[in-house]
Design an enzyme around this catalytic site. Structure first.
Site, short mmCIF file in Angstrom:
data_model
loop_
_atom_site.label_atom_id
_atom_site.label_comp_id
_atom_site.label_asym_id
_atom_site.label_seq_id
_atom_site.Cartn_x
_atom_site.Cartn_y
_atom_site.Cartn_z
N ARG A 241 0.59 -1.27 -0.11
CA ARG A 241 0.02 0.08 -0.11
C ARG A 241 0.86 1.18 -0.19
O ARG A 241 0.20 2.30 -0.01
CB ARG A 241 -1.10 0.03 1.21
CG ARG A 241 -1.92 -1.19 1.13
CD ARG A 241 -2.91 -1.19 2.36
NE ARG A 241 -3.64 0.00 2.38
CZ ARG A 241 -4.03 0.64 3.49
NH1 ARG A 241 -3.50 0.34 4.52
NH2 ARG A 241 -4.78 1.69 3.44
N ASP A 242 2.18 1.08 -0.10
CA ASP A 242 2.70 2.42 -0.02
C ASP A 242 4.29 2.30 -0.79
O ASP A 242 5.40 2.79 -0.54
CB ASP A 242 3.30 2.89 1.39
CG ASP A 242 3.73 4.47 1.56
OD1 ASP A 242 3.41 5.15 0.45
OD2 ASP A 242 4.29 4.94 2.42
#
Length: 181
Positions: free
Chosen positions: A41-42
């Site tokens: 997610r990043d």
């Protein structure tokens, strides 16, 4: 010890062959995470760290990673430039909670594609923050590989997750023509 890939791009242009070697390693790491149900997610160049010899890339900062089967509320993550639209800070409600129906690897693939843009062009995709990549920088457009890279990145950064590559293997295979050139 080798710094992150964003810093490496700022220091000097990364050769396309070297960039593709780094991308292959990131794909392998994400493949392992996704097979174990983890969505990072990043993904962004600042979270892709080099060993001292600058031969190996390690994915860092799993602090906002999620198990894709989790039904807990999904908080906003990332930066406007690299975050997939379904996870972008621009799309959070007042409590920083997203209304994403399903967490899939497609979000990491979106962020990976934005990172690939940075690694190969040595420019940040700031003009495509929270948007699909539709062009490459002027400095890269005349390269033989540019049209094919643009096609792959456009697919990987589609606003609709189901229209993107659905696995890192699919994304890596789609880069085959770029790799060949």
């Amino acid at each position: 010890e080798g710094g992150d890939l964003q810093k490496a791009c700022r220091e000097k242009r990364i050769a396309p062959k070297t960039a593709l070697e780094y991308i292959e390693q990131v794909c392998a790491g994400l493949r392992h995470a996704h097979r174990n149900g983890v969505i990072h997610r990043d993904i962004k160049p600042q979270n892709l760290l080099l060993t001292q010899d600058r031969q190996t890339v390690k994915i860092a900062d799993f602090g906002v990673a999620r198990i894709h089967t989790s039904d807990a509320p999904i908080t906003r993550v990332g930066t406007n430039i690299y975050a997939a639209p379904e996870h972008s800070p621009l799309n959070a409600n007042g409590e920083n909670v997203m209304t994403v129906p399903l967490l899939t690897p497609a979000a990491d693939i979106y962020s990976l594609a934005k990172s690939v843009y940075t690694l190969i062009t040595c420019e940040t995709p700031r003009f495509f923050a929270n948007q699909q990549i539709t062009e490459l920088p002027l400095s890269c457009r005349d390269h033989e590989w540019a049209p094919e890279l643009k096609r792959v990145l456009a697919k990987a950064t589609n606003r609709e997750p189901e229209m993107r590559h659905q696995s890192v293997d699919e994304f890596w295979l789609d880069l085959e023509e770029v790799r060949r050139i």
